[in-house]
Write an enzyme that holds these catalytic residues in place. Structure first.
Site, PDB file in Angstrom:
ATOM      1  N   HIS A  80      34.635  30.114   9.261  1.00 54.40           N
ATOM      2  CA  HIS A  80      35.824  30.477   9.757  1.00 54.40           C
ATOM      3  C   HIS A  80      36.839  29.431   9.809  1.00 54.40           C
ATOM      4  CE1 HIS A  80      34.373  29.436  14.331  1.00 54.40           C
ATOM      5  NE2 HIS A  80      35.022  28.330  13.549  1.00 54.40           N
ATOM      6  N   ASP A 109      44.566  29.348  17.841  1.00 55.32           N
ATOM      7  CA  ASP A 109      43.947  30.222  18.537  1.00 55.32           C
ATOM      8  C   ASP A 109      43.770  30.104  20.196  1.00 55.32           C
ATOM      9  OD1 ASP A 109      42.204  28.353  17.900  1.00 55.32           O
ATOM     10  OD2 ASP A 109      40.724  29.241  16.752  1.00 55.32           O
ATOM     11  N   ASN A 167      30.159  28.673   9.767  1.00 51.55           N
ATOM     12  CA  ASN A 167      30.217  29.998   9.027  1.00 51.55           C
ATOM     13  C   ASN A 167      31.346  30.124   8.097  1.00 51.55           C
ATOM     14  OD1 ASN A 167      32.223  30.384  11.024  1.00 51.55           O
ATOM     15  ND2 ASN A 167      31.058  32.288  11.760  1.00 51.55           N
TER      16      ASN A 167
END
Ligand code: F6R
Length: 247
Positions: free
Chosen positions: A138, A67, A136
């Site tokens: 991800h 990313d 979370n």
């Protein structure tokens, strides 16, 4: 999923670095998928050590990072490219021509995502993908939600993710870019082997749901259950809830 619990973070890094070394010995032109963040720093340090000792030759590897922030020049200290150059590529002798990123400055982000996907395919796919996990759940910047994008795509970052990335933005989450480009979950799941590192109590709940919970876009990491060759490397703190759930 195969889960291994290590006493210390460093032990997991050494084990994964050894696996990488063995994979490199079999295939010097290894194609790697790589994460940024706090977790892989120990692994990258170990790989740099092995390179300095003449035990790891990365001259033929190709890398794809998961990313990148949108709207951030590559030389911004907060960019993931800058992080990778600092922690791994420069000290381990991995040249710019060997590394691939989603370009956060691309004028057409959708076209950039398609280009990235095509480059992965042209490299013959990813042999070994190293992953971290957000508290979370991800993976990359695939954030929890009602649905997931299969392929590389543009994402709006959650407030929690922006807070976690504030260190290179003057500790101010508001200065962390609000959007990013991320490899999609289907692209990640196409890698031949996945190794996920998670350290510390803060990751415990996400790890437990990833391993034992239902496969749901509400916890993107749960999709790793669909892959046949996944290794999860934890320290004792990250494994605590898992051990409790199993006992
Ligand atoms: C970043 C990435 C993220 C991180 C995750 C955990 O490239 O893939 O999914 O792995 O946010 O980050 P740390 O390791 O900082 O807890």
């Amino acid at each position: 999923m195969n889960v291994t619990v290590f006493r210390h973070e460093r032990d997991a890094a050494v084990a994964l670095a050894d696996e990488l070394l063995a994979a490199l010995a079999r295939r010097p032109a290894l194609v790697l998928g790589l994460p940024t963040g706090r977790t892989p720093v120990t692994l990258y340090r170990r790989l740099v050590e092995l390179h300095a000792q003449g035990r790891a030759d990365f001259s033929q590897v190709t890398t794809f990072n998961l990313d990148e922030f949108l709207g951030l020049p590559a030389d911004h200290p907060g960019s993931y490219r800058a992080y990778m150059t600092r922690h791994l590529f420069a000290p381990a002798g991995i040249a710019p021509a060997q590394v691939h990123f989603l370009d956060g400055m691309a004028s057409d982000p959708e076209a950039e995502c398609a280009r990235f996907e095509a480059t992965i395919a042209a490299a013959g796919g990813i042999d070994l993908m190293v992953l971290g996990i957000g508290a979370n759940g991800h993976i990359g910047f695939n954030e929890p939600g009602a649905g997931l994008s299969a392929r590389s795509h543009r994402v709006v970052l959650k407030a929690q993710t922006r807070r976690a990335n504030a260190a290179f933005f003057g500790n101010d989450p508001a200065r962390v870019p609000g959007e990013a480009l991320s490899m999609g979950m289907a692209t990640i799941l196409q890698a031949r082997r996945l190794v996920l590192l998670a350290m510390g109590r803060g990751k415990g709940r996400a790890v437990e749901r990833m391993v034992n919970g239902p496969v749901t876009p509400r916890l993107p990491a749960s999709f790793l259950q669909l892959h046949e060759d996944v290794e999860v490397m934890l320290d004792e703190a990250a494994a605590e809830r898992l051990t409790r759930a199993q006992s």
